[in-house]
Design a protein around this motif. Sequence first.
Motif, PDB file in Angstrom:
ATOM      1  N   ILE A 232      53.791  24.724 -88.357  1.00 14.03           N
ATOM      2  CA  ILE A 232      52.463  25.439 -88.744  1.00 14.03           C
ATOM      3  C   ILE A 232      51.467  24.298 -88.690  1.00 14.03           C
ATOM      4  N   ILE A 236      47.064  24.305 -88.552  1.00 15.71           N
ATOM      5  CA  ILE A 236      46.233  24.042 -89.740  1.00 15.71           C
ATOM      6  C   ILE A 236      46.272  22.568 -90.150  1.00 15.71           C
ATOM      7  N   LYS A 280      55.500  33.616 -88.804  1.00 13.67           N
ATOM      8  CA  LYS A 280      55.005  32.556 -89.782  1.00 13.67           C
ATOM      9  C   LYS A 280      53.554  32.135 -89.288  1.00 13.67           C
ATOM     10  N   TYR A 283      50.876  34.966 -90.081  1.00 14.86           N
ATOM     11  CA  TYR A 283      50.214  35.339 -91.372  1.00 14.86           C
ATOM     12  C   TYR A 283      49.159  34.260 -91.753  1.00 14.86           C
ATOM     13  N   VAL A 284      49.037  32.967 -91.023  1.00 16.87           N
ATOM     14  CA  VAL A 284      47.870  31.932 -91.202  1.00 16.87           C
ATOM     15  C   VAL A 284      46.670  32.595 -90.794  1.00 16.87           C
ATOM     16  N   THR A 287      44.317  35.243 -93.420  1.00 15.59           N
ATOM     17  CA  THR A 287      43.377  34.786 -94.073  1.00 15.59           C
ATOM     18  C   THR A 287      42.342  34.214 -93.207  1.00 15.59           C
ATOM     19  N   ILE A 294      41.174  28.527 -94.487  1.00 13.65           N
ATOM     20  CA  ILE A 294      42.463  28.010 -94.113  1.00 13.65           C
ATOM     21  C   ILE A 294      43.277  27.640 -95.700  1.00 13.65           C
ATOM     22  N   LYS A 295      44.356  28.111 -95.825  1.00 10.64           N
ATOM     23  CA  LYS A 295      45.003  28.008 -96.957  1.00 10.64           C
ATOM     24  C   LYS A 295      46.176  26.941 -96.542  1.00 10.64           C
ATOM     25  N   ALA A 296      46.188  25.608 -96.830  1.00  7.85           N
ATOM     26  CA  ALA A 296      47.014  24.817 -96.686  1.00  7.85           C
ATOM     27  C   ALA A 296      47.755  24.464 -97.884  1.00  7.85           C
ATOM     28  N   GLN A 301      41.307  24.784-100.217  1.00  8.42           N
ATOM     29  CA  GLN A 301      40.907  25.780 -98.981  1.00  8.42           C
ATOM     30  C   GLN A 301      39.872  25.270 -98.181  1.00  8.42           C
TER      31      GLN A 301
END
Length: 661
Positions: A232, A236, A280, A283-284, A287, A294-296, A301
């Motif tokens: 992933i 990101i 998977k 899902y990124v 958002t 981007i929620k790493a 964020q």
Amino acid sequence: MINNRRRFADSLDSLIKESRSKREGPWEGTAREYMALAKDSPRICQTAPSRIYDMIINKGVTPITEFEKLPHYEDLVRYNFFAGEIFGIEEPVHDLVRFFRAGAHRTETGKRILILVGPVSSGKSTIATMLRRGLEAQENPLFAIKDCPIREEPLHLIPRSLRPEFEKLLGVKIEGDLCPVCKHRLTTDDQFKDQEGNIRWEEMPVVRISLSERRRAGIGTFQPADPKNQDISELIGHVDLAKITKYGEGHPMGYKFDGEIQVANRGLIEYIEILKCDIKFHYVLITVAQEQLIKAPGFPQMYVDTVILSHTNQTEFDKFKANKENEALHDRMYPIFVPYNLRTRDEVAIYNKLISRSEFQGKVHIAPQTLEMAALFAVLTRLQPSPACPDLLKKAKYYNGERIMEKEKDPVDVRKMWLAGKGKGEGMSGISPRFTMNALNIALGSAASDSACINPVDIIRAMKEQFAHHIGFSEEDQERYLSLLTGEKGSVLAEYRELAKKEVNRAFLFAYEDQAQSLFDNYIKNATAFCLKHKILDSVTQEEIEPDEKLMRSIEEMIGITEGAKSEFRQGLFVFKSDALDRGEKFNFTTYLPLQEAIEKKLIADLKNIVSLTIADKGLKDPKTQKKKKDAVSQLMKRGYCPICAENLLLFVGEILRKEE
């Protein structure tokens, strides 16, 4: 030799100077100075969808005829941005521009994941490539906070509490937050604090930037790979292990902002074959599309401003759509269906474009109707049967805007037929342009080393052979396609036989149009007298005589007008003529298609024996025959034939005439 070198050196120096003069100098200033620029030119603060929309619209549009506009596409135009690259898919392109227009106005629609759905080689990747190249060449200046890892909008520096006032002052909308790195610099670097410790965000340096796919600046590309080997972090970014020991976990400076979504900030990310990716990765995007965040894991964020452009094929899309577990993604996607084009002329334009970029351009002569026959075959394979027009060959002509005799007698609502076909998925399957180009390239390659000319028979043969080198067609599909290519009726080969005979006959009939018009005038004079129950004046005896029934029937029989239907045909023609003249339009032998076809067939029938005898004389011993053939070849060359393909056309028609006898 010395003079040539000197001229070359001068030309080289001139081009180098020109390239330097076109290159704008770098701009660097502070956030305060940037806001002054924004006040004068608010467009420099636009979002990614707005930037793409302007990029397309600024190139202008070309009007489209009413004939080509379907319901709900009354405002359809051709966008010059795509000119020369995209052909025959005006509706999907129009849908695309509508999407960007919605995004430019900061609507929710503009925050969806844009997904282009269509068969292979329908133009999806070309659209994506053009948008990427357009962003690289955009004319509107673009600015970013200096040394920001994601090149973010400088207005993010303005504190949220002050933004309403600044929005009024600058006349722009401010969205988004500072990235973790810029926020860290702003709060920890003493150069951005005054003596009282207040943050002087307005002094943060700003630079002018440009977007570049090669430099991974504002244009990202993500392609699915083996799920076991793909992480992933490719989307990101990831923690920089070399720096985490220095800064600690969760520290902004301990993170690498090299994910494709971060790379694509301020521009576009092309998500290739999105539905082949592991779930998977999707899902990124939820958002990113909806919240632009981007929620790493274990990291602050990040706000991103990018367009997510993806594409996939129909089969993958149908599987994805049927899976109810994907409902969250379904709701955030904006599909645009990109079918194959269904107009022969647009298909020909695709082939011309691709040939022009090869080394065959200018080296191999392409005979008239060669590309048209290849395009006709491709279009026929994409059409669906229609109750309004069961004959696919005629349907292809209707779509191409050609005049059809049956349409003149019994008008067909082409737009209604097109809409019905669209509902059946017309254009979402069939022969792709790549298939045809493979056949064309093989034919062109053979000609380059042999005759230096290809004709319709060559391409029909090459496409037939191409099936042995193509993967993916079922036996049923292949059988149907071959029938459309070389079948006895309703096929490309059958259509070309008729076209070839007309070409040759017209070449032998030098004063074709004059003779056709003369025959037309004679028919009209007699048909008008018949309808009005008048007699006509004999040009020799000056006596009144009955209309020439034998002449009229000899023409009408050419298009199957029976004895019982002759009166209706003549009355219909009389009304058509009156309407045309009332509208101030010209009325000649090409005005009314059924009569034009009848006259052409009459002239050709009268000439058939002469043509057959001339072509059959292989030895060309008779001087008169030699002259006739030479003159016919000369006429063909005036219409785009070369000596080789003109000779081949005569041989082809000669063989047809021998079989008919």
